[in-house]
Each structure stands twice: as C-alpha cells, then as structure tokens.
Design a protein around this motif. Sequence first.
Motif, PDB file in Angstrom:
ATOM      1  N   LEU A 113       0.849  -1.190   0.000  1.00  0.00           N
ATOM      2  CA  LEU A 113       0.000   0.000   0.000  1.00  0.00           C
ATOM      3  C   LEU A 113       0.883   1.238   0.000  1.00  0.00           C
ATOM      4  N   TYR A 114       0.692   2.099  -0.991  1.00  0.00           N
ATOM      5  CA  TYR A 114       1.410   3.364  -1.026  1.00  0.00           C
ATOM      6  C   TYR A 114       0.576   4.423  -0.305  1.00  0.00           C
ATOM      7  N   PRO A 115       1.176   5.109   0.665  1.00  0.00           N
ATOM      8  CA  PRO A 115       0.406   6.129   1.378  1.00  0.00           C
ATOM      9  C   PRO A 115       0.208   7.367   0.528  1.00  0.00           C
ATOM     10  N   CYS A 116      -0.775   8.166   0.932  1.00  0.00           N
ATOM     11  CA  CYS A 116      -1.091   9.402   0.214  1.00  0.00           C
ATOM     12  C   CYS A 116      -1.430  10.474   1.242  1.00  0.00           C
ATOM     13  N   VAL A 117      -0.965  11.679   1.006  1.00  0.00           N
ATOM     14  CA  VAL A 117      -1.298  12.818   1.854  1.00  0.00           C
ATOM     15  C   VAL A 117      -2.124  13.812   1.043  1.00  0.00           C
ATOM     16  N   ASN A 118      -2.766  14.729   1.749  1.00  0.00           N
ATOM     17  CA  ASN A 118      -3.723  15.628   1.105  1.00  0.00           C
ATOM     18  C   ASN A 118      -3.602  17.029   1.705  1.00  0.00           C
ATOM     19  N   PRO A 119      -3.428  18.071   0.870  1.00  0.00           N
ATOM     20  CA  PRO A 119      -3.281  19.421   1.396  1.00  0.00           C
ATOM     21  C   PRO A 119      -4.590  20.165   1.623  1.00  0.00           C
ATOM     22  N   GLY A 120      -5.718  19.479   1.621  1.00  0.00           N
ATOM     23  CA  GLY A 120      -6.987  20.137   1.875  1.00  0.00           C
ATOM     24  C   GLY A 120      -8.058  19.671   0.913  1.00  0.00           C
ATOM     25  N   TRP A 121      -9.299  20.068   1.205  1.00  0.00           N
ATOM     26  CA  TRP A 121     -10.415  19.666   0.346  1.00  0.00           C
ATOM     27  C   TRP A 121     -11.559  20.655   0.527  1.00  0.00           C
ATOM     28  N   ASP A 122     -12.106  21.141  -0.579  1.00  0.00           N
ATOM     29  CA  ASP A 122     -13.275  22.020  -0.557  1.00  0.00           C
ATOM     30  C   ASP A 122     -13.845  22.055  -1.963  1.00  0.00           C
ATOM     31  N   ASN A 123     -14.873  21.235  -2.219  1.00  0.00           N
ATOM     32  CA  ASN A 123     -15.426  21.177  -3.577  1.00  0.00           C
ATOM     33  C   ASN A 123     -16.635  22.087  -3.760  1.00  0.00           C
ATOM     34  N   GLU A 124     -16.700  23.147  -2.963  1.00  0.00           N
ATOM     35  CA  GLU A 124     -17.738  24.162  -3.143  1.00  0.00           C
ATOM     36  C   GLU A 124     -17.796  24.695  -4.580  1.00  0.00           C
ATOM     37  N   PRO A 125     -16.667  24.906  -5.276  1.00  0.00           N
ATOM     38  CA  PRO A 125     -16.763  25.397  -6.649  1.00  0.00           C
ATOM     39  C   PRO A 125     -17.565  24.485  -7.569  1.00  0.00           C
ATOM     40  N   ARG A 126     -17.582  23.197  -7.292  1.00  0.00           N
ATOM     41  CA  ARG A 126     -18.319  22.266  -8.147  1.00  0.00           C
ATOM     42  C   ARG A 126     -19.750  22.038  -7.677  1.00  0.00           C
ATOM     43  N   ARG A 127     -20.009  22.276  -6.404  1.00  0.00           N
ATOM     44  CA  ARG A 127     -21.329  21.961  -5.847  1.00  0.00           C
ATOM     45  C   ARG A 127     -21.800  23.169  -5.031  1.00  0.00           C
ATOM     46  N   THR A 128     -22.261  24.175  -5.722  1.00  0.00           N
ATOM     47  CA  THR A 128     -22.604  25.443  -5.087  1.00  0.00           C
ATOM     48  C   THR A 128     -23.618  25.245  -3.960  1.00  0.00           C
ATOM     49  N   GLY A 129     -23.215  25.652  -2.749  1.00  0.00           N
ATOM     50  CA  GLY A 129     -24.098  25.547  -1.590  1.00  0.00           C
ATOM     51  C   GLY A 129     -24.265  24.154  -1.049  1.00  0.00           C
ATOM     52  N   ARG A 130     -23.582  23.168  -1.650  1.00  0.00           N
ATOM     53  CA  ARG A 130     -23.726  21.773  -1.205  1.00  0.00           C
ATOM     54  C   ARG A 130     -22.370  21.073  -1.126  1.00  0.00           C
ATOM     55  N   GLY A 131     -21.307  21.860  -0.998  1.00  0.00           N
ATOM     56  CA  GLY A 131     -19.970  21.283  -1.042  1.00  0.00           C
ATOM     57  C   GLY A 131     -19.593  20.531   0.219  1.00  0.00           C
ATOM     58  N   ARG A 132     -18.529  19.752   0.098  1.00  0.00           N
ATOM     59  CA  ARG A 132     -17.925  19.043   1.235  1.00  0.00           C
ATOM     60  C   ARG A 132     -16.614  19.763   1.541  1.00  0.00           C
ATOM     61  N   VAL A 133     -16.561  20.405   2.703  1.00  0.00           N
ATOM     62  CA  VAL A 133     -15.438  21.258   3.064  1.00  0.00           C
ATOM     63  C   VAL A 133     -14.699  20.635   4.240  1.00  0.00           C
ATOM     64  N   LEU A 134     -13.391  20.440   4.092  1.00  0.00           N
ATOM     65  CA  LEU A 134     -12.560  19.984   5.204  1.00  0.00           C
ATOM     66  C   LEU A 134     -11.784  21.186   5.726  1.00  0.00           C
ATOM     67  N   LEU A 135     -12.181  21.648   6.906  1.00  0.00           N
ATOM     68  CA  LEU A 135     -11.563  22.818   7.517  1.00  0.00           C
ATOM     69  C   LEU A 135     -10.290  22.455   8.270  1.00  0.00           C
ATOM     70  N   HIS A 136      -9.483  23.487   8.501  1.00  0.00           N
ATOM     71  CA  HIS A 136      -8.297  23.443   9.365  1.00  0.00           C
ATOM     72  C   HIS A 136      -7.112  22.722   8.735  1.00  0.00           C
ATOM     73  N   ALA A 137      -7.119  22.595   7.402  1.00  0.00           N
ATOM     74  CA  ALA A 137      -5.878  22.207   6.724  1.00  0.00           C
ATOM     75  C   ALA A 137      -4.957  23.415   6.707  1.00  0.00           C
ATOM     76  N   SER A 138      -3.681  23.189   6.856  1.00  0.00           N
ATOM     77  CA  SER A 138      -2.710  24.288   6.777  1.00  0.00           C
ATOM     78  C   SER A 138      -1.406  23.729   6.230  1.00  0.00           C
ATOM     79  N   PRO A 139      -0.590  24.570   5.589  1.00  0.00           N
ATOM     80  CA  PRO A 139       0.687  24.074   5.057  1.00  0.00           C
ATOM     81  C   PRO A 139       1.554  23.409   6.116  1.00  0.00           C
ATOM     82  N   ARG A 140       1.617  23.966   7.319  1.00  0.00           N
ATOM     83  CA  ARG A 140       2.486  23.397   8.341  1.00  0.00           C
ATOM     84  C   ARG A 140       1.961  22.034   8.806  1.00  0.00           C
ATOM     85  N   ARG A 141       0.658  21.896   8.942  1.00  0.00           N
ATOM     86  CA  ARG A 141       0.090  20.596   9.327  1.00  0.00           C
ATOM     87  C   ARG A 141       0.290  19.567   8.212  1.00  0.00           C
ATOM     88  N   TYR A 142       0.131  20.010   6.972  1.00  0.00           N
ATOM     89  CA  TYR A 142       0.413  19.128   5.833  1.00  0.00           C
ATOM     90  C   TYR A 142       1.888  18.723   5.822  1.00  0.00           C
TER      91      TYR A 142
END
Length: 688
Positions: A344-373
Amino acid sequence: MHRLKSACFHILRLAFRAAPIDEGKRDRLRAWFLARLGFLVPRAPRGLPINAYARERSGRRPADALALGHRDAAPPILPGPLPATLVAFYLPQFHPIPENDAAWGEGFTEWRNVRRASPQFDGHAQPRLPGVLGEYDLRDPDTMRRQADLARRHGVGAFAFYFYWFNGHSPLEAPLRLWLETPDLDLPFCLCWANESWSRRWDGRDDEIILAQNHSSTDDLAFIRHVARYLADPRYLRVDGRPVLLVYRPSLFPDPAATAARWREECRRLGLGELHLCYVQGFERPDPSDIGFDAAIEFPPNMSEPTELTRHQRLINPDYEGRVLDWRALVADALQRPAPGYPLYPCVNPGWDNEPRRTGRGRVLLHASPRRYRDWLAATIRQRTGGQPHRERLVFVNAWNEWAEGAVLEPDHRLGHAWLQATSAGLRLAADPPPANPRPAAVVHAWYAEEFEDILQRLAATGIDWRLLVTTAPEREAEIADVLARSPLPGDLVVGENRGRDILPFMRVADRLLDEGVELVLKLHTKRSRHRSDGDRWRREMLERLISPQRARSILAAFTADPGLGAVGPEGHLLPMQTYLSANRDAIEYLITRLGLRDRSYLEHRFIAGTMLWCRTEALRPLLDAHLEEWEFEAEAGQLDGTFAHAIERVLALCVNDAGYRTRSAAEVCGETDPDAGRPYPYAAPSG
C-alpha cells in the motif's frame, strides 16, 4: 421521525463497524447500504445563523486578501537523497474541449467553477484563486514547463495524470500528448485511468451521462495498446524497472483480474516488460492480489469520516446544504491506521473544498494548513515507508492542481508558495529532523522609544542569549532603529503597517520563528496605556514579573524542565474570562470556530491580560495555523476594547490549552507567592 431515523442509522453503523469482515466486503456493504437505505442517513446539522458581527466581517473582506503565512517564492532547500518519491495527482481539465462545451457552455474549463465559488459560512476562504501561474491553459507547453519546474524544485518527483478513455475516445489527452512531444519536460509521469462514466456529478446530476464507460475484453486491449507509447517513454515512472499504471475504480471492470492479466500479457508482447499495476482506494479496499494488481494507493479524503463541524459554523448562505468536516481528524486517522498486510502506497492531502463544483452543497474539510500538511508528509515518510529502497518509496499527494476541489499544491493568491514550501520542508523533516533550538527569541513591539530603551536594558540584564526581533510601524522606524543601534543587544527590525497593535506584528514574526524551529519566545511591548494614570505602573509591573534577572532565568529553566508548560504570564494578570469578557464575546466565539478550538467552554478559562508572556511556539499552532487575514484587524483608531486584537488576547491561552499545554503564572513556576492573589484587578473594570 428525525430521532427515529438517527437512532436506526447509529445502530446500523455500530453493527457495520463491529462486523468481522475484510475491508473489501465492508466497502461493498457500505455502497449497498447507501443505495438502498440512504434515506436513514441523518442530514448534516445546520450551522448557526450569521450574526451582526459576522455579517459586518464578511462584507469587509477584500477580494485580494492575503493570509498570515503567505509565502513568496524562495529557493527551496531539499535533502539529498530525497527520502521518498512524491507523486502528485494531476488534473488535465484546464483547456476547452467539445464535450465540456456541450455540457457546460462554450469555453468551459475548471477555472469557471473556481471563479464562481463564494463563501458559504463565516471564515470560508472562497473563491480560492490561482497565484503566479494564473488561469493557465494546458495547451501551452510553457505553462507545463513552469509547473514541472515548480514541482521538481520543491521535491515533487512525478505527476500522475488522470487519463480519460471512453472506448477509443480520450477527450482530455491533449496536455499529455504535448508532454510526450516536448522532450525538455523531463519530470517523470504516470497515468491514472479514471475509468468511470463521465456525468454531471459535479453539479449534482449523477444520472446525466456526458460520456459512458463500457468495459469489455476488447476495450481492455484497445486501452493498453493506446497508452503503450506513454509507458515506453523514458520519463515514465517505474518501480523496479516496471512502468506504474494506476486505475481509479477497478471494481467497475467485469473481471478485474482478467483485465490485469490481459494487460500484462499485451505489455510483454509489445516489449514493455512487466507492469507495476496499482489501484486507487477512493471507493474500495480489496487486497490487490485478489484482483490481479500489485499494490494499492490511498486516496484521502475519500473513505474517511472526519469529525462533523457544520453546526458550529455561522452561515452566510442560510440555505447551505453542504458538510463541514475536520481535516485534522483525517490526518490523525491516516497516521494511526494499521498496515493492511498488502503493498500500500500512502497518500497525503493538502486540503479539500469542492464548493466550486457543488454550489451551496460542497464538502469542506476545515483546518488544513501548510504546516500541518508538512508534518503529515514527514510523519508518513518516516512511519509508513520503511523496508523499501529510497528510489522505490512512493508517497502520493492528492493533488497538484485540483482547484475546484481545494486540493492544490500550486501557488494560490491567499497563501502564495506556502504549500510548495511545506512540501520541501516535509521532505527535510523526514530525512533529517533538525536539532532542538534552545535559544529563546524575544519579540518586542516598539512604539515608544523611551519605553523600548528600558526593555532593551532589562533584556540585557538577564544575561540570556536572546535572539531579538523588534517590530514597529513605518512612522516610528527611524526613532526605534536609532535606539536599537545604540543598544548592546543585536536585533532585527521588522517594519509593518500600524494595525493590530502588538498582536498582528507578533503573529507575523512568530509564524516565521515556528517554521525556523525556534522553540521559545518572549513577547513584550512598550505599552503605555495613556488613557490611564497608572499605565506606566502596569507596564513596569509586567516586565518586572517576567524578565527581572532571577525571574527570567527561572522561567527559562521551567520550560526546559517541564515539556507540558506552554505559556507563562505575569502573576496578577491572569484573569477569568467570564469576569473580563467586555465587548469581545462575538469575536471570541468567531475565533474559537475559525481556529478549530475543541474546548468551546471559553468562559471557564483564564486569559493573560496585556499579552506580555513567555510561550512555546508549538503552543501557538492553533492560532498561527489558522492563517487569519490582515484585513480582519481593524485600522488603528485608539480603540480601548472590542477589537480583533483584543479578542486574540483572550484566546491565546485557549490556543495553548488546545495544543496540549498548560498556562501558568510567573510566580507559580518560580515557586513564589502572588502578592495580588484575592485582590480586585486594579487595571480594568469587570464586564458590566
């Protein structure tokens, strides 16, 4: 009815989690449940209605706002050799094609979605706009040269291009063909076949198919023959000499193992040798050997259930139907997840917010930051890639340029090059963690020259080897620089707009010190409080209690001896929040949500009045990693209370607590009694 549905859902979820089945069956059961019993899933709790304070704030945000923690381009420093090969998923959607013109309107690219996004709740950083690369067109080879150069310089070793193939038609292949035809684009690459039907899912219309995907044995062979020229390219990513080919959803094949066997046989026949065949764990988690594959690749944030934060947000859009989740929980889960027993190859993620694709219905992951990433990347390499040669340690990143899903390493307007610099810093941390830096920093905000001179003399008298940083405003620069030049203490002068009193200048400097590994900081300022007759006494008292020679050495020793000690304030100035809340309630509650503080019972805590204190930089992470914006601090107008800086004064100790540390008084850590204990606080009146 809502309570009954919720109870049924939670009973089924408990049974699901306890079931003794493997991950592949668990995922298939989850899909079955959502398809047939999805009506039982409770809706995300609605957020709070926006109040007058939040409404006024949201109306003041400038379109070109920069965040604290914004980074300009700078030469990155990479370890040698790199501790792993970073492979970033790459979206080739940024150029017009006929299919998108027909489905979304002429000239459509992802940039249209990105531009149209708007904030749905207070503090929601939308739209997220590109930085130095601008709204590029991937038909331009110079754009891809700049991308490849940025990636290589910051330690990204390869791009994993999403590849779209629909029974002989590959609508987004132009950038990849251009890459193949441009020899100086020398960054390695591989392909990830996004083998789903192409629907209008981005705007919630899953049943409207743009291009259908029909898998068959004939199409298996047509696909592998079509991509063979990419697999044969000398720049193509390989593991142990074998080209790496990714599949997004192998379960959509009628027989994945048969497909894999066909591909392997055809690659041998074509002279390509053996494949290294991987699948992406976006929707399923079978053992790769069970489907004829070699390895799996994690794909956060898919297949995770981070903590729900929706109900704490103050909604700008009262009709918001999206979900707000905690990105930090995603990280914690990834680092604690046990190894599955297959490659299994691990994967990291610098954040997520698909509001641009799903106006008013997006899935937003708060509190991502460069230092935490950065920390997640470093920990992933150290903890989850052991036993492999460095050249074959693959760690994936989701993603390089998923602008409409908020998963982006490329420079953006708000934070600049911060995500790329965090990538190179994560590689450095993984390869060679820096030694502790015990030298304390003293950060002094200097407005009044006479008081500044007094502070410098007091610091020199401690005998401590300070790293001195002095902040001031342009209108005071010459006078303060003159005092500093005459001081026996060498120091650096940092000049910025007169905004946010001593708080904003300190945050700018502390953010840099934290990145540089400075562990301990002393925050002082030339507070005169001219509206009070006892303002000079106030300042002298705090300075005496924090940096008299014996006190300063004792406090420094206490931080060394007690790793749980996070902050030290002058005794007599640690006040109960509830008694001295004043006009700051709305701003404090905003900050608690914006910073993601877990303990929301702020009235039960104390704060350090006057914001002169010793502190571990790590204990400031909740404040600094939130990347507040400078416009949020009101312009200076002689305000006595109720400003954003006053609210931050009250949440500093809450941040220390949230980071897992304790706040104590100087008298406590020095083993002395507080002469003011039990007396009314003389420098401020309790809240009315």
